[in-house]
Design a protein around this motif. Sequence first.
Motif, PDB file in Angstrom:
ATOM      1  N   LEU A  93      51.190  29.420  14.419  1.00 14.71           N
ATOM      2  CA  LEU A  93      51.419  30.857  14.397  1.00 14.71           C
ATOM      3  C   LEU A  93      51.115  31.583  15.697  1.00 14.71           C
ATOM      4  N   TYR A  94      50.034  31.223  16.350  1.00 10.91           N
ATOM      5  CA  TYR A  94      49.572  32.042  17.469  1.00 10.91           C
ATOM      6  C   TYR A  94      50.328  31.750  18.757  1.00 10.91           C
ATOM      7  N   GLU A  95      50.823  32.807  19.377  1.00  5.21           N
ATOM      8  CA  GLU A  95      51.424  32.727  20.701  1.00  5.21           C
ATOM      9  C   GLU A  95      50.551  33.536  21.642  1.00  5.21           C
ATOM     10  N   GLU A  96      50.142  32.921  22.741  1.00  3.94           N
ATOM     11  CA  GLU A  96      49.195  33.550  23.641  1.00  3.94           C
ATOM     12  C   GLU A  96      49.685  34.918  24.100  1.00  3.94           C
ATOM     13  N   GLY A  97      48.797  35.891  24.045  1.00  2.00           N
ATOM     14  CA  GLY A  97      49.140  37.241  24.464  1.00  2.00           C
ATOM     15  C   GLY A  97      49.661  38.111  23.334  1.00  2.00           C
ATOM     16  N   CYS A  98      49.843  37.531  22.151  1.00  2.00           N
ATOM     17  CA  CYS A  98      50.362  38.288  20.996  1.00  2.00           C
ATOM     18  C   CYS A  98      49.334  38.234  19.863  1.00  2.00           C
ATOM     19  N   PRO A  99      48.459  39.224  19.764  1.00  2.00           N
ATOM     20  CA  PRO A  99      47.428  39.200  18.716  1.00  2.00           C
ATOM     21  C   PRO A  99      48.011  39.000  17.322  1.00  2.00           C
ATOM     22  N   LEU A 100      47.259  38.272  16.511  1.00  2.26           N
ATOM     23  CA  LEU A 100      47.702  37.864  15.189  1.00  2.26           C
ATOM     24  C   LEU A 100      46.697  38.373  14.158  1.00  2.26           C
ATOM     25  N   ARG A 101      47.197  39.051  13.129  1.00  6.39           N
ATOM     26  CA  ARG A 101      46.336  39.578  12.071  1.00  6.39           C
ATOM     27  C   ARG A 101      46.663  38.872  10.756  1.00  6.39           C
ATOM     28  N   LEU A 102      45.710  38.059  10.284  1.00  7.47           N
ATOM     29  CA  LEU A 102      45.895  37.281   9.063  1.00  7.47           C
ATOM     30  C   LEU A 102      44.804  37.635   8.057  1.00  7.47           C
ATOM     31  N   ALA A 103      45.101  37.440   6.782  1.00  6.42           N
ATOM     32  CA  ALA A 103      44.143  37.758   5.720  1.00  6.42           C
ATOM     33  C   ALA A 103      44.250  36.726   4.609  1.00  6.42           C
ATOM     34  N   TYR A 104      43.244  36.700   3.745  1.00  4.71           N
ATOM     35  CA  TYR A 104      43.210  35.701   2.678  1.00  4.71           C
ATOM     36  C   TYR A 104      42.381  36.203   1.509  1.00  4.71           C
ATOM     37  N   ALA A 105      42.655  35.635   0.352  1.00  3.14           N
ATOM     38  CA  ALA A 105      41.818  35.763  -0.839  1.00  3.14           C
ATOM     39  C   ALA A 105      41.794  34.374  -1.438  1.00  3.14           C
ATOM     40  N   ALA A 106      40.662  33.685  -1.335  1.00  4.92           N
ATOM     41  CA  ALA A 106      40.642  32.268  -1.688  1.00  4.92           C
ATOM     42  C   ALA A 106      39.253  31.811  -2.086  1.00  4.92           C
ATOM     43  N   ASN A 107      39.198  30.719  -2.849  1.00  2.00           N
ATOM     44  CA  ASN A 107      37.933  30.102  -3.217  1.00  2.00           C
ATOM     45  C   ASN A 107      37.493  29.120  -2.134  1.00  2.00           C
ATOM     46  N   VAL A 108      36.194  29.073  -1.881  1.00  2.00           N
ATOM     47  CA  VAL A 108      35.616  28.091  -0.967  1.00  2.00           C
ATOM     48  C   VAL A 108      34.543  27.318  -1.725  1.00  2.00           C
ATOM     49  N   PHE A 109      34.158  26.150  -1.178  1.00  2.00           N
ATOM     50  CA  PHE A 109      33.306  25.213  -1.905  1.00  2.00           C
ATOM     51  C   PHE A 109      32.159  24.740  -1.020  1.00  2.00           C
ATOM     52  N   ARG A 110      30.928  24.904  -1.508  1.00  2.00           N
ATOM     53  CA  ARG A 110      29.750  24.467  -0.771  1.00  2.00           C
ATOM     54  C   ARG A 110      28.745  23.860  -1.747  1.00  2.00           C
ATOM     55  N   ALA A 111      28.427  22.594  -1.544  1.00  2.00           N
ATOM     56  CA  ALA A 111      27.491  21.907  -2.431  1.00  2.00           C
ATOM     57  C   ALA A 111      26.117  22.552  -2.354  1.00  2.00           C
ATOM     58  N   GLN A 112      25.455  22.654  -3.506  1.00  2.00           N
ATOM     59  CA  GLN A 112      24.156  23.309  -3.573  1.00  2.00           C
ATOM     60  C   GLN A 112      23.093  22.345  -4.085  1.00  2.00           C
ATOM     61  N   HIS A 113      21.832  22.595  -3.713  1.00  2.00           N
ATOM     62  CA  HIS A 113      20.720  21.836  -4.263  1.00  2.00           C
ATOM     63  C   HIS A 113      20.503  22.237  -5.715  1.00  2.00           C
ATOM     64  N   ARG A 114      20.038  21.284  -6.506  1.00  2.00           N
ATOM     65  CA  ARG A 114      19.878  21.544  -7.945  1.00  2.00           C
ATOM     66  C   ARG A 114      18.947  22.713  -8.224  1.00  2.00           C
ATOM     67  N   GLU A 115      17.914  22.885  -7.368  1.00  2.00           N
ATOM     68  CA  GLU A 115      16.963  23.961  -7.627  1.00  2.00           C
ATOM     69  C   GLU A 115      17.441  25.295  -7.078  1.00  2.00           C
ATOM     70  N   GLY A 116      18.572  25.306  -6.394  1.00  8.83           N
ATOM     71  CA  GLY A 116      19.012  26.539  -5.743  1.00  8.83           C
ATOM     72  C   GLY A 116      19.586  27.575  -6.687  1.00  8.83           C
ATOM     73  N   GLY A 117      20.282  27.126  -7.739  1.00  7.22           N
ATOM     74  CA  GLY A 117      20.870  28.056  -8.692  1.00  7.22           C
ATOM     75  C   GLY A 117      21.998  28.890  -8.125  1.00  7.22           C
ATOM     76  N   ARG A 118      22.621  28.450  -7.044  1.00  6.34           N
ATOM     77  CA  ARG A 118      23.695  29.215  -6.418  1.00  6.34           C
ATOM     78  C   ARG A 118      25.052  28.608  -6.758  1.00  6.34           C
ATOM     79  N   PRO A 119      26.105  29.422  -6.765  1.00  9.01           N
ATOM     80  CA  PRO A 119      27.423  28.867  -7.065  1.00  9.01           C
ATOM     81  C   PRO A 119      27.901  27.951  -5.954  1.00  9.01           C
ATOM     82  N   ALA A 120      28.542  26.852  -6.334  1.00 10.33           N
ATOM     83  CA  ALA A 120      29.122  25.929  -5.363  1.00 10.33           C
ATOM     84  C   ALA A 120      30.580  26.277  -5.074  1.00 10.33           C
ATOM     85  N   GLU A 121      31.146  27.159  -5.877  1.00 10.54           N
ATOM     86  CA  GLU A 121      32.511  27.644  -5.672  1.00 10.54           C
ATOM     87  C   GLU A 121      32.504  29.155  -5.844  1.00 10.54           C
TER      88      GLU A 121
END
Length: 394
Positions: A93-121
Amino acid sequence: MRVFMFEKPLGMRDTLPDVYQIKRGLREAMMEEIETWGYSFIETPTLEYDETVGSASAILDQQLFKLLDREGHTLVLRPDMTAPIARLAASKLYEEGCPLRLAYAANVFRAQHREGGRPAEFEQVGVEYIGDGTTYADAEVISLMIFALQRAGLRHFTVTIGHIGYVDALFFDILRHEQRVETLRRFLYEKNYVGYREHVKSLPLSSIDRDRLLRLLTLRGGEEAVAEAKAFAMTEEEHRALDELKQLCEHVKQYGVADMVKLDMSLVSHMSYYTGVLFEVYAENVGFLLGNGGRYDELLAKFHRPSPATGFSVRLDRLMEALGEKQQQGKTTCIMFSQERFAEAYAKAKEMRQRGEKVVLQQVAGVRDMDQFTAAFDDVVYVLGKHGKDERSC
């Protein structure tokens, strides 16, 4: 019964109908605001190669979900969206000298420790502004994030802005060693200011250098924080970073959102690819981070396409928590019908749906507990018996 019949993998969550509706409303509100600023939404694969996106990501290796494909290549579930978009922009997509504006709405995934209680997705909404190295670009993404959060209904929040280039320049000028610098960065990232002070006092430093490090914690507020930092800045890199922050403050004023931001010269991030301005957003009376962003001018070079870039991401689950119960869902009507009145009931439901109303059409014989079922709706219309008889609303 199998042991895992009703269980979910560690950190994974189900999203029930009410929560889904709220989250969708927030997502759509933010997306609408982002699109009005000229950003184009894209999607990237859920799976990426570990040797490209995995290694380019700032997420720790132990937090990556990894698996092998049939050819033996190591894949990762995307841990963030910045690295995949950098890959896509650099390749197509990117051509040098031509700024690019992109956006997203998406799920991401990060493994968590069992005691953390945080979402992995979890779901993020964000933007990446690629190709513009000016402070105008930084001001745009910060201001856009503020307007998008306001459009989603958030009113009382603060965006804290810092500059990792300033912190690193100060630390390296005094400590001269990456490991010592990293120790101080860790104290700041964990916001362990007591530990930071005690550690600085234990270092074999001159009184001037020790004072420079301790004064860093006091450099907060408005533009006066930049002036105070300038008073004891000793390197060209420190002065350059402070000049950028001063320019940024001027630009943010022009967007009319200066009252929503404050400076914190001690701000750092666990995201290692940030190179300049960085920022975090917190809601009033809520202790967790809602979103963050910053400048990452070296990331695209990992995909052989050097380019300046900046962006932000907001976590929808935390935005929901910050908004609390203020979010109102649209009214839902249930039309209960008997077999001989289906055509009439459907015509009524169709008319209401065309007006944008939410309508459930339910055959009366399909419900075993009428009181429990109808209690979930704001309004219930009965179309029963012979035509023209026994139609009522409650």
